[in-house]
Design a protein around this motif. Structure first.
Motif, PDB file in Angstrom:
ATOM      1  N   LYS A 107      47.551  40.162  42.052  1.00  0.00           N
ATOM      2  CA  LYS A 107      48.985  40.206  42.349  1.00  0.00           C
ATOM      3  C   LYS A 107      49.816  39.559  41.250  1.00  0.00           C
ATOM      4  O   LYS A 107      50.965  39.937  41.017  1.00  0.00           O
ATOM      5  N   ASP A 108      49.236  38.573  40.545  1.00  0.00           N
ATOM      6  CA  ASP A 108      49.994  37.846  39.523  1.00  0.00           C
ATOM      7  C   ASP A 108      49.826  38.448  38.118  1.00  0.00           C
ATOM      8  O   ASP A 108      50.307  37.888  37.139  1.00  0.00           O
ATOM      9  N   ASP A 109      49.132  39.586  38.034  1.00  0.00           N
ATOM     10  CA  ASP A 109      48.926  40.251  36.741  1.00  0.00           C
ATOM     11  C   ASP A 109      49.757  41.531  36.728  1.00  0.00           C
ATOM     12  O   ASP A 109      49.281  42.620  37.075  1.00  0.00           O
ATOM     13  N   ALA A 110      51.026  41.418  36.325  1.00  0.00           N
ATOM     14  CA  ALA A 110      51.960  42.544  36.394  1.00  0.00           C
ATOM     15  C   ALA A 110      51.511  43.760  35.590  1.00  0.00           C
ATOM     16  O   ALA A 110      51.568  44.901  36.092  1.00  0.00           O
ATOM     17  N   PRO A 111      51.050  43.601  34.337  1.00  0.00           N
ATOM     18  CA  PRO A 111      50.618  44.782  33.574  1.00  0.00           C
ATOM     19  C   PRO A 111      49.454  45.509  34.240  1.00  0.00           C
ATOM     20  O   PRO A 111      49.454  46.748  34.335  1.00  0.00           O
ATOM     21  N   ALA A 112      48.458  44.746  34.713  1.00  0.00           N
ATOM     22  CA  ALA A 112      47.313  45.372  35.377  1.00  0.00           C
ATOM     23  C   ALA A 112      47.739  46.032  36.679  1.00  0.00           C
ATOM     24  O   ALA A 112      47.244  47.106  37.052  1.00  0.00           O
ATOM     25  N   ARG A 113      48.691  45.408  37.350  1.00  0.00           N
ATOM     26  CA  ARG A 113      49.181  45.937  38.612  1.00  0.00           C
ATOM     27  C   ARG A 113      49.864  47.305  38.407  1.00  0.00           C
ATOM     28  O   ARG A 113      49.642  48.242  39.161  1.00  0.00           O
ATOM     29  N   GLU A 114      50.679  47.380  37.363  1.00  0.00           N
ATOM     30  CA  GLU A 114      51.378  48.626  37.075  1.00  0.00           C
ATOM     31  C   GLU A 114      50.391  49.715  36.666  1.00  0.00           C
ATOM     32  O   GLU A 114      50.523  50.878  37.082  1.00  0.00           O
ATOM     33  N   LYS A 115      49.398  49.341  35.878  1.00  0.00           N
ATOM     34  CA  LYS A 115      48.385  50.309  35.456  1.00  0.00           C
ATOM     35  C   LYS A 115      47.603  50.830  36.668  1.00  0.00           C
ATOM     36  O   LYS A 115      47.343  52.040  36.782  1.00  0.00           O
ATOM     37  N   ALA A 116      47.269  49.926  37.580  1.00  0.00           N
ATOM     38  CA  ALA A 116      46.538  50.322  38.778  1.00  0.00           C
ATOM     39  C   ALA A 116      47.400  51.219  39.664  1.00  0.00           C
ATOM     40  O   ALA A 116      46.912  52.192  40.263  1.00  0.00           O
TER      41      ALA A 116
END
Length: 251
Positions: A107-116
């Motif tokens: 939840k605290d990793d915005a770039p990874a979150r957007e990619k997912a």
């Protein structure tokens, strides 16, 4: 210095007792520890006045309470009233048979979150276009071990999975796929609900013993609190402000 009918309770005694009374602040811990020591002294003095002695202290105090504090057994009406007012406590949780395709991203990793999110939405489009491919797409894209069984989670109930998935499952109709990826603290999920078995209310006969034990315990605790308030009211207590009559002295 705290005194109970002239008997002193020193600061060092309170300091040793604090370890048994964790609290948000040191002041609260000290107050709780001091109150517990006052209660113990009141009980010991009461036991001595009744001529009770020669036993291990904990057993002595437990025997005193058992002898002096009486609380009635709950009536059938009280049991039935508690059962009616607390129906949710006696309802089994719903069971769900579901499947998911998982795309991890903290939840605290915005770039990874957007990619997912982008990947999950692309796979979801494929799933919605051809729901029969859910299992194949789970095996190809899911990062959960359930991918080996086509994303099947088996039967899940409250507490078995993420709260976000539980919330989504509770609002879905069996045989449907969530129209958007479900976000959890672990990542995003394409979610399918296959079957749902609603929770069932247990009959009174099945839970009556528990209800009676709970009401008996609650009644005894209330009676003990009143007994301690009575002892405190009859004693000369110095150096501490005890809890009010509406606050339990029981520790």
């Amino acid at each position: 210095m705290i005194r109970v009918n002239g008997v002193s309770i020193g600061d060092d005694t309170v300091a040793r007792e604090i370890q048994h009374h964790p609290a948000p602040t040191k002041e609260e811990a000290e107050q709780s520890a001091a109150t517990a020591l006052v209660v113990r002294e009141l009980l010991l003095q009461r036991a001595a006045s009744l001529g009770l002695a020669g036993e291990e202290e904990e057993a002595l105090l437990a025997g005193l309470i058992e002898t002096e504090v009486r609380s009635p057994d709950p009536t059938n009406e009280e049991v039935e009233r508690y059962y009616r007012r607390n129906g949710l406590r006696f309802t089994t949780p719903a069971l769900y048979e579901a499947a998911h395709i998982f795309f991890p991203a903290r939840k605290d990793d915005a770039p990874a979150r957007e990619k997912a999110r982008i990947k999950a939405e692309a796979v979801l489009a494929e799933v919605l276009a051809n729901p029969s491919r859910f299992g194949d797409l789970a095996r190809a894209h899911s990062s959960c071990s359930s991918k080996d069984s086509g994303g099947l989670l088996g039967q899940v109930s409250r507490g078995d999975t993420n709260p976000e998935l539980e919330q989504a499952l509770s609002t879905m109709e069996p045989g449907t796929i969530a129209p958007a990826p479900i976000a959890s603290r672990h990542g995003l999920h394409i979610l399918r609900l296959d079957r749902r078995a609603p929770g069932k209310t247990l009959p009174l006969e099945q839970v009556e013993a528990w209800v009676r034990a709970h009401l008996r315990k609650t009644s005894k605790r209330r009676a003990v609190a009143q007994y301690l308030q009575l002892l405190a009211g009859q004693a000369r207590i110095e150096g501490i402000e005890l809890a009010g009559a509406d606050s339990p002295l029981v520790q």
